[in-house]
Design a protein around this motif. Structure first.
Motif, mmCIF file in Angstrom:
data_model
loop_
_atom_site.group_PDB
_atom_site.id
_atom_site.type_symbol
_atom_site.label_atom_id
_atom_site.label_comp_id
_atom_site.label_asym_id
_atom_site.label_seq_id
_atom_site.Cartn_x
_atom_site.Cartn_y
_atom_site.Cartn_z
ATOM 1 N N GLU A 75 0.831 -1.206 0.000
ATOM 2 C CA GLU A 75 0.000 0.000 0.000
ATOM 3 C C GLU A 75 0.865 1.256 0.000
ATOM 4 O OE1 GLU A 75 -3.179 2.135 2.976
ATOM 5 O OE2 GLU A 75 -3.179 -0.050 2.874
ATOM 6 N N ALA A 76 1.925 1.263 0.787
ATOM 7 C CA ALA A 76 2.828 2.420 0.841
ATOM 8 C C ALA A 76 3.524 2.627 -0.501
ATOM 9 C CB ALA A 76 3.853 2.232 1.955
ATOM 10 N N LYS A 78 2.359 1.791 -3.455
ATOM 11 C CA LYS A 78 1.359 2.325 -4.387
ATOM 12 C C LYS A 78 1.162 3.816 -4.172
ATOM 13 C CE LYS A 78 -1.334 -1.880 -5.106
ATOM 14 N NZ LYS A 78 -2.614 -2.563 -4.840
ATOM 15 N N ARG A 79 1.045 4.220 -2.898
ATOM 16 C CA ARG A 79 0.866 5.643 -2.605
ATOM 17 C C ARG A 79 2.071 6.452 -3.064
ATOM 18 N NH1 ARG A 79 -1.741 6.192 3.421
ATOM 19 N NH2 ARG A 79 -3.818 5.440 2.874
ATOM 20 N N MET A 83 1.909 9.427 -5.789
ATOM 21 C CA MET A 83 2.300 10.789 -5.437
ATOM 22 C C MET A 83 3.438 11.279 -6.324
ATOM 23 S SD MET A 83 2.009 10.566 -1.287
ATOM 24 C CE MET A 83 2.629 12.199 -0.990
#
Length: 171
Positions: A75-76, A78-79, A83
């Protein structure tokens, strides 16, 4: 120590059971052997059972933690990708960083080339000075050898001295 007694009885059962020739195998009464196994299970100390449960629970918790960590990491990532991809400032900064790195590498190459050229020049001057000094030393020795020393011992010493020096020069 009922546990150890049961193990000893099982060993005796195997030793007394009929053997199959040339195979190393024995005939066992399956029901009797299963009865021994049941008695062993009940004889296991409670601590052993608890230790086994704790080990299984630890493995389960570790697996859950590993899966949770993988999920959070995915998840990190992907973020971070989202960004970085959306942010124009980040793209400009990367382009500028690439340009700065290229200029720094070019400048480093120029400095390296200049340093090598400077060192080569210094070594050339040193070589010339040493050759000049060597020439002067040889001339001085030739003058000393030509100088009459008043005896044959002096000429012999002068005659052997160049051989030693030439041998040393070859080193």
């Amino acid at each position: 120590m009922e546990f150890m007694t049961l193990i000893e009885e099982m060993e005796k059962l195997i030793e007394k059971s009929p053997h199959i020739p040339l195979t190393g195998r024995v005939f066992l009464d399956g029901d009797l052997f299963l009865d021994y196994l049941d008695r062993l299970r009940t004889a296991l100390p409670e601590e052993v059972r608890q230790a086994q449960w704790i080990r299984q629970e630890k493995e389960r918790l570790l697996e859950e933690a590993r899966l949770k960590a993988q999920s959070l990491l995915a998840e990190a990532e992907k973020r971070a990708e989202m960004m970085a991809g959306e942010n124009e400032l980040v793209r400009k900064a990367r382009a500028q960083a690439t340009e700065i790195i290229a200029r720094a590498q070019h400048l480093a190459e120029e400095m390296k080339s200049g340093a090598l050229s400077y060192a080569d020049g210094l070594l050339g001057q040193l070589e010339a000075s040493l050759n000049q000094a060597l020439t002067q030393v040889r001339q001085g020795r030739q003058e000393l050898q030509a100088y009459p020393s008043g005896g044959s011992a002096g000429r012999e010493a002068a005659a052997t001295a160049p051989e030693k020096t030439e041998h040393q020069d070859r080193r």
